[in-house]
Design an enzyme around this catalytic site. Structure first.
Site, mmCIF file in Angstrom:
data_model
loop_
_atom_site.group_PDB
_atom_site.id
_atom_site.type_symbol
_atom_site.label_atom_id
_atom_site.label_comp_id
_atom_site.label_asym_id
_atom_site.label_seq_id
_atom_site.Cartn_x
_atom_site.Cartn_y
_atom_site.Cartn_z
ATOM 1 N N ASP A 44 -6.300 -15.625 58.532
ATOM 2 C CA ASP A 44 -5.538 -16.239 57.429
ATOM 3 C C ASP A 44 -6.198 -17.553 57.047
ATOM 4 O O ASP A 44 -6.017 -18.571 57.710
ATOM 5 C CB ASP A 44 -4.091 -16.482 57.867
ATOM 6 N N ASP A 185 1.431 -7.588 54.687
ATOM 7 C CA ASP A 185 1.221 -8.814 55.453
ATOM 8 C C ASP A 185 2.463 -9.689 55.372
ATOM 9 O O ASP A 185 2.809 -10.196 54.305
ATOM 10 C CB ASP A 185 0.024 -9.572 54.872
#
Ligand code: DX5
Length: 233
Positions: A44, A185
């Site tokens: 991320d 996600d």
């Protein structure tokens, strides 16, 4: 939470996000994920502008590349992704996922990612209509549905994401990209995974469901796999 099922026998990939891992022992945490049988590692990448937090850049991708044989996905939650795509490809990631909201030229950037020899993913915030993706679906290798507002791990799954997963699956199928997965996600865990997979997702980022202080990585991944086994997936 509606559970309309998307018929598919495709296996489901689990991609732990290291966002919630213990970074003081990252090599061990990644080795634990490998041993637990995960399929990818997700990074991320946050710049403090596109989303409030700052995490890491391409140097972290290089470090993770040196720690695992698993394919790596870089989720760019950054402004001006065009300035960073090359560095992540050079760092050895296997997929770069950009936000449709982060660039005026998503089509060109997805082409640039594909030309770099890696999978080109496109994602969008929960508040962005899926119609924004129409022009790029034919050239992307995956659509990632953000089922939380990006920036933090451990958030609650947004149930309206289920219809978006189904819509994304239909968009990919409509342009002949049946083999391109719908990724999800945010808030993927034991209690949401069935509805998410039944809606058509086959590639799951899991941060706090894998890395947490309740159980080992092995036990956490096994928990997700049991939930998938119960679906016959
Ligand atoms: C953006 C991040 C998170 C993370 C997943 O916020 O992309 O969604 O990877 O975190 P969990 O699985 O804890 O929601």
């Amino acid at each position: 939470m509606t559970t309309t099922t998307h018929k598919s026998s495709q296996s489901v990939a689990i991609a732990p996000s290291i966002l919630n891992a213990d970074w003081t022992r990252l090599a061990e945490q990644i080795a634990d994920a490998e041993a637990a049988g995960v399929d990818w590692i997700s990074l991320d990448v946050m710049d403090g502008n596109f989303v409030p937090p700052i995490t890491f850049g391409a140097q972290m991708a290089s470090a993770v590349r040196s720690l695992t044989y698993l394919p790596i996905e870089a989720h760019l939650m950054v402004e001006h992704p065009e300035d960073h795509i090359g560095d992540f490809i050079a760092a050895g990631v296997n997929c770069v996922t950009i936000h449709i909201e982060s660039t005026r030229h998503p089509h060109r950037l997805l082409q640039q990612i594909a030309d770099g020899g890696v999978e080109a993913g496109v994602t969008l915030n929960p508040g962005t209509p899926l119609s924004e993706l129409e022009a790029v679906v034919p050239i992307c290798d995956r659509i990632q549905i953000m089922s939380v507002n990006p920036g933090w791990g451990g958030q609650k799954f947004i149930p309206e994401s289920l219809d978006r997963i189904r819509q994304a699956r239909e968009m990919l199928d409509a342009c002949g990209r049946e083999s391109s997965p719908v990724a999800v996600d945010g808030g993927v865990n034991e209690s949401t995974i069935a509805a998410i997979v039944n809606a058509g997702a086959t590639w799951l980022v899991a941060g706090s469901a894998v890395y947490n202080d309740r159980e080992s990585v092995a036990d956490a991944v096994a928990r997700l796999r049991r939930a998938l086994d119960a679906l016959g997936r």
